[in-house]
Design a protein around this motif. Structure first.
Motif, PDB file in Angstrom:
ATOM      1  N   UNK A 137      39.801  39.608  31.189  1.00  0.00           N
ATOM      2  CA  UNK A 137      40.121  39.177  32.554  1.00  0.00           C
ATOM      3  C   UNK A 137      38.866  39.141  33.421  1.00  0.00           C
ATOM      4  N   UNK A 138      37.977  40.119  33.237  1.00  0.00           N
ATOM      5  CA  UNK A 138      36.756  40.152  34.037  1.00  0.00           C
ATOM      6  C   UNK A 138      35.846  38.967  33.677  1.00  0.00           C
ATOM      7  N   UNK A 139      35.721  38.687  32.385  1.00  0.00           N
ATOM      8  CA  UNK A 139      34.923  37.529  31.966  1.00  0.00           C
ATOM      9  C   UNK A 139      35.484  36.238  32.555  1.00  0.00           C
ATOM     10  N   UNK A 140      36.781  36.134  32.579  1.00  0.00           N
ATOM     11  CA  UNK A 140      37.438  34.952  33.121  1.00  0.00           C
ATOM     12  C   UNK A 140      37.118  34.787  34.606  1.00  0.00           C
ATOM     13  N   UNK A 141      37.133  35.907  35.339  1.00  0.00           N
ATOM     14  CA  UNK A 141      36.805  35.857  36.763  1.00  0.00           C
ATOM     15  C   UNK A 141      35.374  35.364  36.964  1.00  0.00           C
ATOM     16  N   UNK A 142      34.439  35.911  36.171  1.00  0.00           N
ATOM     17  CA  UNK A 142      33.028  35.511  36.287  1.00  0.00           C
ATOM     18  C   UNK A 142      32.878  34.024  35.987  1.00  0.00           C
ATOM     19  N   UNK A 143      33.458  33.587  34.871  1.00  0.00           N
ATOM     20  CA  UNK A 143      33.321  32.192  34.453  1.00  0.00           C
ATOM     21  C   UNK A 143      33.935  31.240  35.476  1.00  0.00           C
ATOM     22  N   UNK A 144      35.128  31.550  35.961  1.00  0.00           N
ATOM     23  CA  UNK A 144      35.803  30.662  36.912  1.00  0.00           C
ATOM     24  C   UNK A 144      35.086  30.628  38.257  1.00  0.00           C
ATOM     25  N   UNK A 145      34.495  31.762  38.650  1.00  0.00           N
ATOM     26  CA  UNK A 145      33.751  31.798  39.912  1.00  0.00           C
ATOM     27  C   UNK A 145      32.538  30.878  39.848  1.00  0.00           C
ATOM     28  N   UNK A 146      31.803  30.960  38.729  1.00  0.00           N
ATOM     29  CA  UNK A 146      30.663  30.064  38.549  1.00  0.00           C
ATOM     30  C   UNK A 146      31.112  28.603  38.481  1.00  0.00           C
TER      31      UNK A 146
END
Length: 301
Positions: A137-146
């Protein structure tokens, strides 16, 4: 000289708006002492598969520069990525990067880079996306934010002397993004002491086990451990507040115990400030719910 701190697991994820379109990727590295290091980047025009592979490339480069020889598990929610690296790539290379239908293999440049970086110490594991796994979930947040053109706040380990690959704290490296892995942006920054954002910013494992007495540890390590504990409790409170259900293995990661220690406790028990209740079984997984102990009655741990 490599310290005793080792990488235990790495999570990677990619995202793309439009596919093709603007994209981003994220990496979360978990260390044996409970510390976390995050990486991320973006591309102005890309695909989801490219971002999944860029994330894995960054993770493997980080692992390579660490000099670590102990096995690690790399988790991704991309079956395409896992199959490409562990199954299909051998046949593609033998056939000169041509598929069975005679068409060229897409993303050959990224696949060749992955093949060079891949190592026998890397155990590739699939994790289902958007299923409540904290690292994913954290990786997803980082990727989607970028991918949306924003720059997220990334957690960088404060124990810089324990890992020679980590850059100096408070340093942010930003460059124009292109599709080439060699010029891919990686942004690393120190997590602020007061993070009021709503995104989960993850710790796994969360409670540090060590044979060194706490009072004998350097002050910066004790502070890092305390921050890790506070972050663990914050995550647990968010899980409880939003009513998320988590699996036994995810709960064990949160508590930093073996999964058997979770399932052997019964259907309802107390952990710190929460009442933990067994909700139901889905397939081979047991789902648990956390509720604040000051809001419900419960039996002491």
């Amino acid at each position: 000289m490599m310290s005793q701190r080792t990488i235990q697991s790495i999570y990677t994820d990619g995202a793309c708006t439009g596919n093709p379109g603007p994209g981003g990727w994220g990496v979360v590295v978990y260390f044996s002492d409970g510390s976390v290091h995050e990486l991320g980047g973006a591309s102005s025009h890309t695909t989801n598969n490219k971002m999944e592979m860029q994330a894995a490339i960054a993770a493997l480069e980080f692992l390579q520069t660490s000099g670590q020889q102990k096995p690690i598990t790399l988790y991704t929610d991309s079956e395409y990525l896992i199959n490409s690296v562990t199954k299909w790539i051998k046949g593609w290379k033998k056939k000169g990067w041509v598929k069975a239908d005679g068409k060229p293999v897409q993303n050959q440049d990224l696949l060749e880079t992955l093949d060079k970086l891949n190592s026998y110490i890397v155990n590739w594991e699939y994790v289902r996306g958007h299923s409540g796994n904290i690292g994913n979930e954290r990786c997803d947040v980082i990727a989607r934010t970028f991918a949306t053109g924003k720059v997220p706040t990334l957690t960088q380990s404060s124990l810089t002397d324990s890992h020679q690959a980590l850059p100096q704290l408070n340093q942010i490296n930003v460059a124009k993004i292109t599709e080439s892995p060699a010029t891919l942006t990686i942004i690393e920054t120190t997590q602020p002491e007061n993070n009021s954002g709503s995104h989960i910013t993850t710790m796994e494992p969360t409670i540090i086990n060590s044979s060194v007495p706490i009072d004998d540890k350097p002050p910066e390590m004790r502070v890092a451990q305390l921050r890790a504990l506070v972050e663990t409790l914050r995550i647990a409170d968010e899980i409880a507040t939003k009513g998320y259900l988590i699996t036994s293995s995810e709960l064990a990661d949160l508590m930093d115990v073996h999964a058997s220690a979770v399932t052997s406790r019964g259907d309802q028990w107390r952990w710190r400030n929460w009442i933990v209740s067994r909700v139901r079984r889905e397939g081979n997984q047991i789902l648990w719910e956390l509720e604040r102990a000051d809001q419900v009655g419960g039996e002491e741990d």
